[in-house]
Design a protein around this motif. Sequence first.
Motif, PDB file in Angstrom:
ATOM      1  N   GLN A 191       0.811  -1.217   0.000  1.00  0.00           N
ATOM      2  CA  GLN A 191       0.000   0.000   0.000  1.00  0.00           C
ATOM      3  C   GLN A 191       0.844   1.266   0.000  1.00  0.00           C
ATOM      4  OE1 GLN A 191      -3.539   0.038  -0.315  1.00  0.00           O
ATOM      5  NE2 GLN A 191      -2.785  -1.946  -0.975  1.00  0.00           N
ATOM      6  N   LYS A 200      -1.579   5.668  -3.939  1.00  0.00           N
ATOM      7  CA  LYS A 200      -1.982   7.007  -3.468  1.00  0.00           C
ATOM      8  C   LYS A 200      -2.813   6.857  -2.194  1.00  0.00           C
ATOM      9  CE  LYS A 200      -2.722   9.230  -7.909  1.00  0.00           C
ATOM     10  NZ  LYS A 200      -3.764   8.589  -8.701  1.00  0.00           N
ATOM     11  N   PRO A 201      -2.643   7.747  -1.229  1.00  0.00           N
ATOM     12  CA  PRO A 201      -3.352   7.596   0.053  1.00  0.00           C
ATOM     13  C   PRO A 201      -4.847   7.353  -0.112  1.00  0.00           C
ATOM     14  CG  PRO A 201      -1.809   9.411   0.188  1.00  0.00           C
ATOM     15  CD  PRO A 201      -1.735   8.902  -1.224  1.00  0.00           C
ATOM     16  N   GLU A 202      -5.490   8.069  -1.059  1.00  0.00           N
ATOM     17  CA  GLU A 202      -6.937   7.926  -1.177  1.00  0.00           C
ATOM     18  C   GLU A 202      -7.331   6.576  -1.771  1.00  0.00           C
ATOM     19  OE1 GLU A 202      -5.047  10.225  -2.434  1.00  0.00           O
ATOM     20  OE2 GLU A 202      -5.404  10.571  -4.573  1.00  0.00           O
ATOM     21  N   ALA A 203      -6.390   5.906  -2.421  1.00  0.00           N
ATOM     22  CA  ALA A 203      -6.735   4.630  -3.058  1.00  0.00           C
ATOM     23  C   ALA A 203      -6.332   3.428  -2.204  1.00  0.00           C
ATOM     24  CB  ALA A 203      -6.064   4.544  -4.423  1.00  0.00           C
ATOM     25  N   ARG A 204      -5.806   3.692  -1.023  1.00  0.00           N
ATOM     26  CA  ARG A 204      -5.329   2.590  -0.189  1.00  0.00           C
ATOM     27  C   ARG A 204      -6.478   1.739   0.317  1.00  0.00           C
ATOM     28  NH1 ARG A 204      -0.447   5.829   2.766  1.00  0.00           N
ATOM     29  NH2 ARG A 204       0.809   5.858   0.893  1.00  0.00           N
ATOM     30  N   THR A 205      -6.218   0.461   0.419  1.00  0.00           N
ATOM     31  CA  THR A 205      -7.246  -0.440   0.931  1.00  0.00           C
ATOM     32  C   THR A 205      -6.767  -1.070   2.234  1.00  0.00           C
ATOM     33  OG1 THR A 205      -6.297  -2.280  -0.286  1.00  0.00           O
ATOM     34  CG2 THR A 205      -8.104  -1.077  -1.352  1.00  0.00           C
TER      35      THR A 205
END
Lengths: 352, 145
Positions: free
Chosen positions: A88, A92-97
């Motif tokens: 991760q 990108k931070p917003e796409a992290r799961t």
Amino acid sequence: MDHELHTSEEIKTVENVEKKLREEAKLLLAEKKVDVLVGYEAGTLPMTATPCFITAPEEADRLVWNAFCVQNLAKFVQDLISLHRQSQQRVKPEARTRKVVGVVARGCTTRSLVIQLQERQFNRDDIFVVGVPCGGYVDKCKVAARVAGQEIREASLVGDQLSVKTAGEAKTLPLGEILADNCLTCRFNNPVISDLMIGSPAPAMAPESEYAGVEAHEKLSLAERWSYFEKEMAKCIRCNACRQVCPSCYCPVCFAEQSQPQWVGISEDETDTQVFQIMRLYHMVGRCVDCGSCVAVCPMGVDLRTFLKKLDKDVFELFGNRAGSSLEDLPPLSQFKEDDREDFIYDPQKAK
Amino acid sequence: MSENQAPSSWEPKIVAIVCNWCTYAGADLAGISRIQYPPNVRIIRVPCTGRINPFYVVKALQAGADGVLVSGCHPGECHYLTGNLSARRKFATLKRFLSYIGVEGDRTMFTWVSASEGERFSQVIKGVTEAVRALGPARNLVKQL
Ligand code: SF4
Ligand code: SF4
Ligand code: SF4
Ligand code: FES
């Protein structure tokens, strides 16, 4: 469906636990409560079960839970979560799961998870603990000894009996005689933490005698103790399997491979292996849950347990701590008390 | 065992790992005050006993030290407040473990010496040297080069 409904039911036999486990696993995966469930499936050889990773409800029927499940699965929980976290970092931070790792866990596995939690390897909600009661696992060496080392062609468990067939004979062995030593004296055979408990708690083992081996060893003379250590460690081929399998061994760089400084030499001198062993064993102070995975995996049959149990005994005697037994507690070497015992401190006045 | 008998010229080699703020200063004071202590000790200065990896002790033994001494500030006097209290737990378990596997207990010693205890420092070194001398040269765990 609500999980609470199941937990109150009385599930006595191991077969029922297995059935219930599969049902619950299906639900957990279907409801997306876990992304992956680490469990055991039947091995390819008789008397074996291997770790497996279940990611879809329809795979859940592969799961087994029986006395052939040896390895401590907490190892894979830490592995999966740390690998996922690493992956991760490139996202990108917003796409992290986030990934929730479910695990089929008996007593010692949950203790290892507690240690990993105490050591901040992941958060409590990164894991989903499916607790199972445990009556111990079969020590293959003990079975081999009972059939004169012949190859086991077939094996089946019925109640607390193991039936084995070799080329020449068929034998039925009571489980009590062939369980691993660590299981026989296990203090925590039921999970210490769980999000969902399958079946009712298993009856207690015999923890009163857990230190019997260590106490006997302590009574030997210094020379006898050294020659035992020397003899056992001379068998070690430094394959590192004991470290690979241990759920408390997850250091990104293990001292065994570190080159600056180089802690352990790689020569044939026997002290290099002895030092490697002392260091690895010592890293287990307050961190070994006596799951026996390292003993089971060692290809040379090195008696690691006699030494690991000593560390465990001392930590309990000195600091009153049992590794991984409570999420509230800190690891014994991460804390101290002002009045910790000092009787080992050298006093030149008294020495005279 | 006759082979374990030390030749008369043998002198114990002792590695002392000491903290900068107390024991090292204590050793300094012993020197300034011209207090005698045996020359068998090789001092390694570290910031705090909390900085000492227990592996240091094991490595020193493998490298041929006949004895290892670890010394720092008394409890409550650590320059970093609690380094010695963490260290105390590590060394309590290490000492027991080494003796369990068969390394004589007197080969690994732990103590506290403050900056004002030059006299105590000298007594510690004398005491440890004599205890190790009584054991003879280290054999177990020593790497033969
Ligand atoms: S050292 Fe061995 S028994 Fe202890 S936790 Fe690790 S694998 Fe289990
Ligand atoms: S042996 Fe020690 S350094 Fe190596 S992985 Fe295990 S805990 Fe970490
Ligand atoms: S698994 Fe056995 S042989 Fe391999 S390094 Fe560990 S103790 Fe040595
Ligand atoms: S500074 Fe001396 S022991 Fe911590």
